[in-house]
Design an enzyme around this catalytic site. Sequence first.
Site, PDB file in Angstrom:
ATOM      1  CG  ASP A   1      -0.739   3.295  -5.960  1.00 43.71           C
ATOM      2  OD1 ASP A   1      -1.103   4.039  -6.879  1.00 43.71           O
ATOM      3  OD2 ASP A   1      -1.228   3.330  -4.811  1.00 43.71           O
TER       4      ASP A   1
ATOM      5  CD  GLU B   1      -1.354   5.774 -11.004  1.00 43.27           C
ATOM      6  OE1 GLU B   1      -2.501   5.793 -11.489  1.00 43.27           O
ATOM      7  OE2 GLU B   1      -1.114   6.040  -9.817  1.00 43.27           O
TER       8      GLU B   1
ATOM      9  CB  CYS C   1     -11.827  -5.867 -10.631  1.00 46.59           C
ATOM     10  SG  CYS C   1     -11.657  -7.525  -9.901  1.00 46.59           S
TER      11      CYS C   1
ATOM     12  CB  CYS D   1     -13.237  -9.875 -13.371  1.00 44.26           C
ATOM     13  SG  CYS D   1     -13.990  -8.472 -12.504  1.00 44.26           S
TER      14      CYS D   1
ATOM     15  CB  CYS E   1     -14.828  -6.973  -7.803  1.00 45.71           C
ATOM     16  SG  CYS E   1     -15.341  -7.059  -9.538  1.00 45.71           S
TER      17      CYS E   1
ATOM     18  CB  CYS F   1     -14.994 -11.569  -9.985  1.00 43.30           C
ATOM     19  SG  CYS F   1     -13.805 -10.367  -9.334  1.00 43.30           S
TER      20      CYS F   1
ATOM     21  CG  ASP G   1      -3.041   2.332  -1.333  1.00 45.64           C
ATOM     22  OD1 ASP G   1      -3.641   3.122  -2.091  1.00 45.64           O
ATOM     23  OD2 ASP G   1      -2.891   2.534  -0.110  1.00 45.64           O
TER      24      ASP G   1
END
Length: 411
Positions: free
Chosen positions: A189, A275, A343, A346, A362, A365, A372
Amino acid sequence: MATRTVKRAYKFRFYPTEQQEQELLRTWGCVRVVYNKALQMRHTAWNQNRQRVTYAQTDRAMTGWKKDPELRFLSEVSSVPLQQCLRHLQAAFVNFFERRAHYPRFKSRKRSKLSLTYSTRGFRFDADGQLRLAKMGSPLDVHYSREFDSGSASTVTVTQDRAGRWFVSVLCESEVESLPTVNRSVGIDLGVKDAVVLSDGRRLNPTDSYDVRRKQRKVEQCQKRVAKKAMGSNNRAKARTKLARATAALADARRDWLHKTTTALVEEFDTLCIEDLNVAGMTSSARGTMENPGRNVSAKAGLNRGITEHSFGEFRSMLEYKTEWYGGTVVAVDRFYPSSKTCSSCGSIKTGLRLHQRAWTCTDCGSRHDRDINAAVNINAAGLAVYASGDGVRPARKPAAMQASAAGSRQ
């Protein structure tokens, strides 16, 4: 291990004599004249007659320009870089028509970078390895820092940066050996706060290097000195020259960090997932127009500066050609994939995550995520899915009934 032959450019610094520097500057002036006249020729032919001019037509036109008494100086320099600049113009128009680049611009003596390209007819290496350029009596004083096969050299490019340093780049063939397979993957990332964040939790920044920090401070000092000098004064010109040298040294340090970081990643991992970022769109100006001025212009300018300093595009290009050399794989994940909002435990997506929120919890969960690192983990998982199936990774929207039930369960 398997070996392959690749095209590789070796860049070295050289120190021209006063006579050689004058000859190179004269050649650069002739290149600008030929390039600008050919661009004007193409521009006029299209605007007036809707006709496209080919490279062969500009090459024949250059022969006629040399016979013009006012342009006789074009015959006093080597014709090789003149023909190469016409080929570069042809490539620029091809990229423009295929929507890969903007419309070609005229070369300027002050703004354009000095660059002279010599094909095999315009240079040779002596028996002792000295480089000689066409129409130049003495060899260049090149300081070679690495060994290379001069017999396979196809082009030589001479450049000068804004700090006044001269470089020569030799494109030749090289044998590279594939790295052993380690069966490891990593998600990467790219960000502004941390340049590179890996899915294993590591954070890599060029400022971790003392050399980069020291040269960054030097650039800031030179910028302050330039700002205090009177406009148009000799002292300001001297300060700007020192600033150019400090900026060039900082750019070299950052590029060295990029090379070392990408090489280490390629050696450590077989599959690197990143990405597919739209760097040009991310660094676009937010200034707007007089009628419709932009908002948060200063903050957007700082964000653009952080992106350009970390060189997202150059980082990816280095990863791609190094994995091609050494047998690895780079997988690009769809740029619209919400890696930061998803997330990694989950799979639920958090709505309304702002850029300044560096961590979030989250609601499904209860997992606590660093923004990051969570994005890097998701990029790794999505990249492996793309590599395995070739399918897209943009998530499908949940049906309205499922979203309503999920909202009810959280209340």
